[in-house]
Write a protein that holds these residues in place. Structure first.
Motif, PDB file in Angstrom:
ATOM      1  N   ARG A 130      -0.610   3.687  13.533  1.00  0.00           N
ATOM      2  CA  ARG A 130      -2.058   3.595  13.330  1.00  0.00           C
ATOM      3  C   ARG A 130      -2.410   2.312  12.550  1.00  0.00           C
ATOM      4  O   ARG A 130      -3.342   1.597  12.894  1.00  0.00           O
ATOM      5  N   ILE A 131      -1.614   2.047  11.518  1.00  0.00           N
ATOM      6  CA  ILE A 131      -1.857   0.819  10.738  1.00  0.00           C
ATOM      7  C   ILE A 131      -1.625  -0.414  11.618  1.00  0.00           C
ATOM      8  O   ILE A 131      -2.381  -1.374  11.575  1.00  0.00           O
ATOM      9  N   ARG A 132      -0.559  -0.356  12.420  1.00  0.00           N
ATOM     10  CA  ARG A 132      -0.235  -1.504  13.283  1.00  0.00           C
ATOM     11  C   ARG A 132      -1.405  -1.851  14.219  1.00  0.00           C
ATOM     12  O   ARG A 132      -1.682  -3.019  14.476  1.00  0.00           O
ATOM     13  N   ARG A 133      -2.085  -0.806  14.701  1.00  0.00           N
ATOM     14  CA  ARG A 133      -3.219  -1.063  15.603  1.00  0.00           C
ATOM     15  C   ARG A 133      -4.337  -1.794  14.864  1.00  0.00           C
ATOM     16  O   ARG A 133      -5.080  -2.565  15.445  1.00  0.00           O
ATOM     17  N   GLN A 134      -4.415  -1.534  13.555  1.00  0.00           N
ATOM     18  CA  GLN A 134      -5.536  -2.095  12.781  1.00  0.00           C
ATOM     19  C   GLN A 134      -5.194  -3.422  12.101  1.00  0.00           C
ATOM     20  O   GLN A 134      -6.057  -4.275  11.927  1.00  0.00           O
ATOM     21  N   TRP A 135      -3.949  -3.579  11.694  1.00  0.00           N
ATOM     22  CA  TRP A 135      -3.564  -4.731  10.848  1.00  0.00           C
ATOM     23  C   TRP A 135      -3.093  -5.893  11.712  1.00  0.00           C
ATOM     24  O   TRP A 135      -2.143  -5.756  12.478  1.00  0.00           O
ATOM     25  N   GLN A 136      -3.735  -7.021  11.563  1.00  0.00           N
ATOM     26  CA  GLN A 136      -3.434  -8.166  12.428  1.00  0.00           C
ATOM     27  C   GLN A 136      -2.234  -8.988  11.935  1.00  0.00           C
ATOM     28  O   GLN A 136      -1.541  -9.603  12.730  1.00  0.00           O
ATOM     29  N   ASN A 145       3.944  10.374   8.625  1.00  0.00           N
ATOM     30  CA  ASN A 145       5.032  10.171   9.594  1.00  0.00           C
ATOM     31  C   ASN A 145       4.817   8.843  10.321  1.00  0.00           C
ATOM     32  O   ASN A 145       3.868   8.113  10.034  1.00  0.00           O
ATOM     33  N   TRP A 146       5.680   8.526  11.265  1.00  0.00           N
ATOM     34  CA  TRP A 146       5.640   7.212  11.911  1.00  0.00           C
ATOM     35  C   TRP A 146       4.321   6.958  12.630  1.00  0.00           C
ATOM     36  O   TRP A 146       3.926   5.813  12.840  1.00  0.00           O
ATOM     37  N   ALA A 147       3.629   8.024  13.033  1.00  0.00           N
ATOM     38  CA  ALA A 147       2.336   7.833  13.708  1.00  0.00           C
ATOM     39  C   ALA A 147       1.366   7.091  12.778  1.00  0.00           C
ATOM     40  O   ALA A 147       0.511   6.327  13.246  1.00  0.00           O
ATOM     41  N   HIS A 148       1.517   7.303  11.473  1.00  0.00           N
ATOM     42  CA  HIS A 148       0.634   6.599  10.530  1.00  0.00           C
ATOM     43  C   HIS A 148       0.941   5.101  10.514  1.00  0.00           C
ATOM     44  O   HIS A 148       0.049   4.282  10.340  1.00  0.00           O
ATOM     45  N   ALA A 198       0.834  -1.205   0.000  1.00  0.00           N
ATOM     46  CA  ALA A 198       0.000   0.000   0.000  1.00  0.00           C
ATOM     47  C   ALA A 198       0.866   1.252   0.000  1.00  0.00           C
ATOM     48  O   ALA A 198       1.914   1.295   0.654  1.00  0.00           O
ATOM     49  N   TYR A 199       0.431   2.243  -0.771  1.00  0.00           N
ATOM     50  CA  TYR A 199       0.885   3.617  -0.560  1.00  0.00           C
ATOM     51  C   TYR A 199      -0.187   4.230   0.316  1.00  0.00           C
ATOM     52  O   TYR A 199      -1.380   3.998   0.085  1.00  0.00           O
ATOM     53  N   LEU A 200       0.225   5.004   1.289  1.00  0.00           N
ATOM     54  CA  LEU A 200      -0.770   5.481   2.244  1.00  0.00           C
ATOM     55  C   LEU A 200      -1.527   6.688   1.712  1.00  0.00           C
ATOM     56  O   LEU A 200      -0.908   7.671   1.312  1.00  0.00           O
ATOM     57  N   PRO A 201      -2.863   6.602   1.727  1.00  0.00           N
ATOM     58  CA  PRO A 201      -3.628   7.801   1.421  1.00  0.00           C
ATOM     59  C   PRO A 201      -3.331   8.838   2.503  1.00  0.00           C
ATOM     60  O   PRO A 201      -3.108   8.485   3.668  1.00  0.00           O
ATOM     61  N   GLY A 202      -3.319  10.105   2.133  1.00  0.00           N
ATOM     62  CA  GLY A 202      -2.947  11.156   3.076  1.00  0.00           C
ATOM     63  C   GLY A 202      -3.949  11.330   4.212  1.00  0.00           C
ATOM     64  O   GLY A 202      -3.593  11.798   5.284  1.00  0.00           O
ATOM     65  N   ASP A 203      -5.202  10.924   4.001  1.00  0.00           N
ATOM     66  CA  ASP A 203      -6.149  11.226   5.084  1.00  0.00           C
ATOM     67  C   ASP A 203      -6.559   9.972   5.834  1.00  0.00           C
ATOM     68  O   ASP A 203      -6.692   8.890   5.277  1.00  0.00           O
ATOM     69  N   ASP A 204      -6.698  10.143   7.170  1.00  0.00           N
ATOM     70  CA  ASP A 204      -6.811   8.987   8.061  1.00  0.00           C
ATOM     71  C   ASP A 204      -8.003   8.087   7.770  1.00  0.00           C
ATOM     72  O   ASP A 204      -7.897   6.861   7.856  1.00  0.00           O
ATOM     73  N   SER A 205      -9.119   8.688   7.412  1.00  0.00           N
ATOM     74  CA  SER A 205     -10.294   7.826   7.216  1.00  0.00           C
ATOM     75  C   SER A 205     -10.110   6.993   5.944  1.00  0.00           C
ATOM     76  O   SER A 205     -10.487   5.825   5.884  1.00  0.00           O
ATOM     77  N   GLN A 221      15.052   1.021  13.032  1.00  0.00           N
ATOM     78  CA  GLN A 221      14.707   0.986  14.452  1.00  0.00           C
ATOM     79  C   GLN A 221      13.316   1.594  14.680  1.00  0.00           C
ATOM     80  O   GLN A 221      12.495   1.046  15.421  1.00  0.00           O
ATOM     81  N   ALA A 222      13.055   2.710  14.016  1.00  0.00           N
ATOM     82  CA  ALA A 222      11.749   3.376  14.173  1.00  0.00           C
ATOM     83  C   ALA A 222      10.624   2.466  13.687  1.00  0.00           C
ATOM     84  O   ALA A 222       9.557   2.388  14.307  1.00  0.00           O
ATOM     85  N   ALA A 223      10.864   1.774  12.573  1.00  0.00           N
ATOM     86  CA  ALA A 223       9.834   0.860  12.050  1.00  0.00           C
ATOM     87  C   ALA A 223       9.556  -0.242  13.072  1.00  0.00           C
ATOM     88  O   ALA A 223       8.398  -0.601  13.316  1.00  0.00           O
ATOM     89  N   LEU A 224      10.609  -0.753  13.666  1.00  0.00           N
ATOM     90  CA  LEU A 224      10.441  -1.791  14.703  1.00  0.00           C
ATOM     91  C   LEU A 224       9.669  -1.242  15.892  1.00  0.00           C
ATOM     92  O   LEU A 224       8.784  -1.905  16.437  1.00  0.00           O
ATOM     93  N   ASP A 225      10.019  -0.021  16.295  1.00  0.00           N
ATOM     94  CA  ASP A 225       9.326   0.602  17.433  1.00  0.00           C
ATOM     95  C   ASP A 225       7.831   0.751  17.163  1.00  0.00           C
ATOM     96  O   ASP A 225       7.024   0.771  18.076  1.00  0.00           O
ATOM     97  N   CYS A 226       7.479   0.886  15.879  1.00  0.00           N
ATOM     98  CA  CYS A 226       6.060   1.004  15.516  1.00  0.00           C
ATOM     99  C   CYS A 226       5.397  -0.373  15.410  1.00  0.00           C
ATOM    100  O   CYS A 226       4.217  -0.467  15.087  1.00  0.00           O
ATOM    101  N   GLY A 227       6.179  -1.417  15.601  1.00  0.00           N
ATOM    102  CA  GLY A 227       5.593  -2.760  15.582  1.00  0.00           C
ATOM    103  C   GLY A 227       5.705  -3.481  14.246  1.00  0.00           C
ATOM    104  O   GLY A 227       5.002  -4.480  14.027  1.00  0.00           O
ATOM    105  N   ALA A 228       6.580  -2.994  13.352  1.00  0.00           N
ATOM    106  CA  ALA A 228       6.746  -3.698  12.066  1.00  0.00           C
ATOM    107  C   ALA A 228       7.388  -5.067  12.303  1.00  0.00           C
ATOM    108  O   ALA A 228       8.225  -5.226  13.188  1.00  0.00           O
ATOM    109  N   ASP A 229       6.965  -6.040  11.506  1.00  0.00           N
ATOM    110  CA  ASP A 229       7.542  -7.394  11.592  1.00  0.00           C
ATOM    111  C   ASP A 229       8.685  -7.562  10.608  1.00  0.00           C
ATOM    112  O   ASP A 229       9.464  -8.509  10.715  1.00  0.00           O
TER     113      ASP A 229
END
Ligand code: FNR
Length: 409
Positions: A268-274, A262-265, A154-161, A289-297
């Motif tokens: 946000r995906i990590r919270r949603q994606w199982q 930014n990394w907050a996005h 995915a390329y991230l759409p700019g808006d959260d919804s 390191q930042a990607a890992l901190d966000c929960g990337a596998d």
């Protein structure tokens, strides 16, 4: 070596090879991944070939992606009984036959008939991963059904919804592994696209029509066939709903507005994606390191095939530092310039669990459809297995930096 139009013409060794392979005529002279480029140049209209082959500005990163593999030479073992060797690797709990896969390539269905499906099914049959691009012209649901196990990029759409809606759709479609590409805050300067007449959206013009007319096999076999059977291609997978048609000005609007990401996005995906979450486009150990901190596998060390920041470092050159920074807490993968089994094995020796190639498989799909991609995957797989034997190793686990000698610069 360059590809020959008619395999074996005046070359007995090629003629014998061609007869033995049972390959269709147009694939017989293609003996390594690089050979597909010349064949694709002949097959595709100039703007489409240029879109695939091209990179950003001076091509520095693109060219260095090939040269990076020359930094190392192999130091092989001999007399090691390699008769039971295996090239298998495990990624996110799944076993694959080879440590390479197909990178996401945008709008592939305009260069190859049903491109995304062809690439995904060929990878599935070969037992390697394929990543479907989010900038694609076939609905993700169709690809997931045709080749279960395909990863989605995915390329991230700019808006959260819109972002939440897209991620929900990817999960609903049945994809398990999500790759988020993060190296495209803005579009790169790809002057070559202007020079060859490629634009996004594609603008109908006399020149485009002429470029198509002089490539009748593409015009009838891919373009006309797509229009007749499936209608005008749309960007199908940028959002939760269908996007703009390929020939529309709103297509451009749909691919902008990402500068604030930014990394907050990613969190946000990590919270949603199982399922497994992979971040693609990392070159700095701190970003790994930042990607890992966000929960990337997993992460893909990549400069986007030299198509984004011109002068960005070649991935193999930072791979060891990144592998160090990650310290085994996530799966490190790499792409850019991989064309040979030797390239694959050098990256694995430096700590990559898997590498990906983009352009060669796209050329293969354009030139030969499913058979073309099967052939390309087999060529690369044979090289990996053969080279592992000549390294005197019986598995990828045995590969380490100790198998390499850094060349003096
Ligand atoms: C790409 N790449 C890419 N990456 C991504 O994350 N999403 C995408 O939609 C695309 N689209 C795309 C189109 C084309 C024509 C190319 C050549 C590349 C980048 C791709 O996934 C990969 O990083 C590079 O292709 C790797 O370099 P090589 O193997 O092409 O040298």
């Amino acid at each position: 070596m360059t590809a020959t139009r008619d395999a074996g013409a005046g070359r007995p060794e090629l003629a014998a090879y061609a007869a033995a392979t049972g390959l269709p005529r147009r694939l017989r002279g293609l003996l390594c991944l690089d050979d597909f480029e010349a064949a694709a140049r002949r097959h595709l209209p100039r703007p489409l070939f240029g879109y695939i082959a091209g990179a950003a500005e001076t091509n520095r990163s693109y060219l260095d992606n090939r040269l990076q593999f020359d930094d190392y030479a192999f130091v092989p073992h001999v007399m090691a009984d390699v008769s039971r060797r295996t090239t298998e690797t495990t990624l996110f709990g799944r076993r694959y036959r080879m440590p390479f896969g197909i990178a996401p390539v945008g709008i592939s269905a305009i260069s190859a008939y049903r491109g995304d499906i062809v690439l995904a099914q060929a990878a599935q049959a070969a037992g390697v991963p394929a990543v479907m691009s989010g900038t694609s012209l076939i609905r993700m649901e169709e690809v997931a059904a045709a080749a279960p196990g395909t990863w989605f990029q995915a390329y991230l759409p700019g808006d959260d919804s819109k972002l939440d809606g897209l991620i929900a759709r990817v999960a609903q479609a049945g994809f398990q592994t999500l790759v988020v590409t993060v190296d495209l805050p803005v579009w790169a300067n790809r002057e070559n696209n202007v020079r060859t007449g490629f634009s996004m959206p594609l603008r109908p013009s006399l020149r485009l029509a002429w470029d198509g007319l002089v490539r009748p096999r593409w015009l009838l076999g891919t373009f006309a066939r797509t229009l007749l059977r499936h209608g005008m291609p749309h960007f199908e997978n940028s959002f939760a709903t269908r996007g703009a048609p390929m020939f529309s000005v709103s297509a451009l609007r749909d691919t902008t507005g990402r500068e604030h990401l930014n990394w907050a996005h990613i969190r946000r995906i990590r919270r949603q994606w199982q399922g497994p979450l992979v971040v693609k486009g990392i070159l700095h150990p701190r970003d790994a390191q930042a990607a890992l901190d966000c929960g990337a596998d997993g992460i893909v060390v990549s400069n986007h095939g030299g198509r984004q920041l011109d002068g960005a470092v070649a991935p193999l050159r930072v791979l060891p530092r990144i592998v160090d920074a990650v310290g085994g807490r996530a799966t490190v993968m790499m792409d850019g310039g991989v064309r040979r089994g030797a390239d694959v094995l050098k990256a694995v020796a430096l700590g990559a669990a898997c590498v990906f190639a983009g352009r060669p498989f796209m050329y293969a799909a354009a030139v030969g459809g499913r058979e073309g991609v099967d052939h390309a995957l087999k060529l690369l797989g044979d090289e990996v297995s053969r080279n592992l034997a000549m390294l005197g190793l019986d598995s990828l686990d045995a590969l380490s930096p100790d198998c390499l000698q850094a060349r003096p610069r």
